[in-house]
Design a protein around this motif. Sequence first.
Motif, PDB file in Angstrom:
ATOM      1  N   UNK A 182       0.698  -1.141   0.116  1.00  0.00           N
ATOM      2  CA  UNK A 182      -0.151  -0.009   0.166  1.00  0.00           C
ATOM      3  C   UNK A 182       0.996   1.248   0.018  1.00  0.00           C
ATOM      4  N   UNK A 183       1.923   1.334   0.398  1.00  0.00           N
ATOM      5  CA  UNK A 183       2.753   2.378   0.432  1.00  0.00           C
ATOM      6  C   UNK A 183       3.522   2.818  -0.952  1.00  0.00           C
ATOM      7  N   UNK A 184       3.646   3.923  -1.279  1.00  0.00           N
ATOM      8  CA  UNK A 184       4.142   4.457  -2.551  1.00  0.00           C
ATOM      9  C   UNK A 184       5.503   4.226  -2.751  1.00  0.00           C
ATOM     10  N   UNK A 185       6.445   4.093  -1.603  1.00  0.00           N
ATOM     11  CA  UNK A 185       7.745   4.121  -1.739  1.00  0.00           C
ATOM     12  C   UNK A 185       8.592   2.803  -1.848  1.00  0.00           C
ATOM     13  N   UNK A 186       7.711   1.921  -1.696  1.00  0.00           N
ATOM     14  CA  UNK A 186       8.547   0.496  -1.802  1.00  0.00           C
ATOM     15  C   UNK A 186       7.248  -0.664  -1.634  1.00  0.00           C
ATOM     16  N   UNK A 187       7.410  -1.721  -2.035  1.00  0.00           N
ATOM     17  CA  UNK A 187       6.507  -2.869  -2.066  1.00  0.00           C
ATOM     18  C   UNK A 187       7.149  -4.347  -1.407  1.00  0.00           C
ATOM     19  N   UNK A 188       6.489  -4.799  -0.870  1.00  0.00           N
ATOM     20  CA  UNK A 188       6.881  -6.121  -0.336  1.00  0.00           C
ATOM     21  C   UNK A 188       7.096  -7.043  -1.421  1.00  0.00           C
TER      22      UNK A 188
END
Length: 209
Positions: A32-38
Amino acid sequence: MQACTSVVIDEDRRGTTDLQGDESVVVLGRRHASDYETEPELISCIGNTLAGGGRGINVISEDDFVDQLYPWFEPRTAPMKVKDLDRLLKQEYLAKAVEDYKVRYIIWVDGNTETTNSAGSIGCSIGTGGAGCFGFGTWDKESDYEVTVWDYKNLKTMGKISADASGTSYMPAVVIPIPIIARVQASACKGIGQQLRSFLQPEVASTGK
């Protein structure tokens, strides 16, 4: 050839798990974050670790689960708290889809692996005597993940597992570059997977079977 990595695993258990033989788990990545993804490859790796071995756990593919319950587990619509599942279950087709999978635990993985530092340089050239590379380079990688286990049946958070892994990779080059890679993400996956198996099957871990 591999460089060394260090992994620290911490567990915060909040209840007793009782995964039955015909029940399943699904491992999902927070994106959900814009700066990284799992990373999807880490999610698959953890799932494979849980499913492997003599007492493997039934693991549902992340892609299959998300597609079947579209769009309710997409990054922007996925429940952020275990209590949010209650509103989803009021929709009969969603509840039936989860029941058909025999889901007992939903496992959320949040975090990523990133390069934190690099140094050195390698230069390559072509001359009358042939081609060659010379130099020395290093780069550090760190993994930072938090795993949350939801009990779908009782709508409770059963606990959390955190994993911190780090390592330095090397690239010496005398004519031919030779990478010595620190498998940081793979080490984090192994540590998380093994801890999750112990978390979900404490009776197996205690007997060593």
